[in-house]
Design a protein around this motif. Structure first.
Motif, short mmCIF file in Angstrom:
data_model
loop_
_atom_site.label_atom_id
_atom_site.label_comp_id
_atom_site.label_asym_id
_atom_site.label_seq_id
_atom_site.Cartn_x
_atom_site.Cartn_y
_atom_site.Cartn_z
N TYR A 130 28.64 -2.52 27.04
CA TYR A 130 28.37 -2.39 25.61
C TYR A 130 27.98 -0.95 25.27
O TYR A 130 27.63 -0.16 26.14
N ASN A 131 28.04 -0.67 23.97
CA ASN A 131 27.45 0.56 23.43
C ASN A 131 26.01 0.25 23.06
O ASN A 131 25.75 -0.63 22.23
N GLY A 132 25.06 0.95 23.67
CA GLY A 132 23.66 0.82 23.30
C GLY A 132 23.27 1.96 22.37
O GLY A 132 23.93 3.00 22.33
N PHE A 133 22.21 1.75 21.58
CA PHE A 133 21.76 2.78 20.65
C PHE A 133 20.25 2.93 20.76
O PHE A 133 19.53 1.95 20.99
N LEU A 134 19.77 4.14 20.58
CA LEU A 134 18.33 4.39 20.59
C LEU A 134 17.99 5.46 19.57
O LEU A 134 18.83 6.27 19.17
N PHE A 135 16.72 5.44 19.13
CA PHE A 135 16.20 6.46 18.23
C PHE A 135 15.47 7.50 19.09
O PHE A 135 14.35 7.24 19.54
N PRO A 136 16.09 8.66 19.36
CA PRO A 136 15.44 9.63 20.24
C PRO A 136 14.20 10.23 19.59
O PRO A 136 14.23 10.63 18.42
N SER A 137 13.11 10.28 20.34
CA SER A 137 11.87 10.87 19.82
C SER A 137 11.92 12.39 19.84
O SER A 137 11.04 13.04 19.26
N TYR A 138 12.94 12.94 20.52
CA TYR A 138 13.07 14.39 20.59
C TYR A 138 14.49 14.76 20.20
O TYR A 138 15.46 14.26 20.78
N PHE A 139 14.62 15.62 19.21
CA PHE A 139 15.90 15.94 18.60
C PHE A 139 16.80 16.71 19.54
O PHE A 139 16.38 17.64 20.21
N ASP A 140 18.06 16.29 19.56
CA ASP A 140 19.08 16.95 20.36
C ASP A 140 20.29 17.16 19.46
O ASP A 140 20.82 16.20 18.90
N ILE A 141 20.75 18.41 19.31
CA ILE A 141 21.84 18.67 18.37
C ILE A 141 23.19 18.26 18.93
O ILE A 141 24.18 18.25 18.21
N GLY A 142 23.25 17.91 20.21
CA GLY A 142 24.52 17.50 20.79
C GLY A 142 25.39 18.69 21.16
O GLY A 142 24.89 19.81 21.33
N PRO A 143 26.71 18.49 21.30
CA PRO A 143 27.61 19.60 21.67
C PRO A 143 27.46 20.78 20.71
O PRO A 143 27.51 20.61 19.50
N THR A 144 27.29 21.97 21.26
CA THR A 144 27.01 23.14 20.43
C THR A 144 28.25 23.78 19.82
O THR A 144 28.13 24.60 18.91
N ASP A 145 29.45 23.39 20.30
CA ASP A 145 30.65 24.06 19.80
C ASP A 145 31.00 23.66 18.37
O ASP A 145 31.92 24.23 17.77
N ARG A 146 30.27 22.71 17.79
CA ARG A 146 30.52 22.32 16.41
C ARG A 146 29.65 23.08 15.42
O ARG A 146 29.71 22.86 14.22
N TYR A 147 28.78 23.97 15.92
CA TYR A 147 27.88 24.73 15.06
C TYR A 147 28.25 26.21 15.04
O TYR A 147 28.82 26.74 16.00
#
Length: 208
Positions: A130-147
């Motif tokens: 399955y795909n699980g989901f969570l609310f991260p308590s610490y922010f992560d911007i993810g892949p940087t090549d989109r910024y």
């Protein structure tokens, strides 16, 4: 069936169709009706109305009760499949949710009919991915090549001065920590449904 109930029935069907994005043609096909017959029953043309069997099929498709369709049951806060997917995709795009892979053992019942026509079922246990989901308590911007470089510099600056703690998600996680404790008690009949909802409403009020 009174005219009032027919009006309520048709309004509820219309609302459910809109929530799921269905046309009359699509719903008619799902309940084994032709579109012209569906339209005549829906608009009560020539005195034609939905049969009880057709109403049951409509209720089964939308996963609501016949009482609800006829207006005898108060609506619930149940979200449609479209509303659920819209909510989750929006949270994912905002980086409020993070997806992860999870495997869960499921007990699967596959119905069949015996040689003499009686219903029975096979059972098996399988691990389903399955795909699980969570609310991260610490922010992560993810892949940087989109910024852009400026956006990355801003993020770096924010981290240096304030860290990457997501206080909103921390409050959401704290809510669910308390919620699941009470939910477990409710599932095991340790508290009534009314008391369970009363407590949850107080938890939600704390988030306001």
């Amino acid at each position: 069936m009174s005219n009032l109930n027919i009006d309520i029935l048709n309004q509820n069907i219309q609302t459910l169709m809109e929530q799921e994005g269905l046309t009359q043609q699509q719903l008619a096909e799902k309940i084994d009706m032709s579109q012209p017959n569906f339209s005549r029953a829906f608009n009560n043309k020539g005195g034609q109305r939905f049969t009880l069997e057709q109403i049951c099929k409509i209720a089964d498709h939308f996963q609501v009760s016949v009482d609800f369709l006829l207006g005898f049951e108060k609506p619930t806060n149940k979200l449609s499949e479209k509303e659920i997917c819209t909510l989750f995709t929006s949270l994912l795009e905002q980086r409020k949710l993070v997806k992860f892979d999870i495997s869960r053992e499921e007990e699967i019942y596959t119905p069949y009919k015996t040689f003499d026509g009686y219903p029975d079922c096979n059972t098996e246990k399988k691990h389903i991915q399955y795909n699980g989901f969570l609310f991260p308590s610490y922010f992560d911007i993810g892949p940087t090549d989109r910024y852009t470089e400026d956006q990355l510099d801003d993020f770096q600056s924010d981290i240096l001065y304030g860290g990457n703690s997501d206080e909103s998600n921390k409050r959401i996680n704290a809510f669910f920590d308390r919620y699941f404790q009470i939910y477990d008690m409710y599932l095991h009949n340790q508290i009534t449904k009314e008391f369970f909802h009363e407590i949850v409403d107080k938890f939600l009020a704390d988030l306001s």
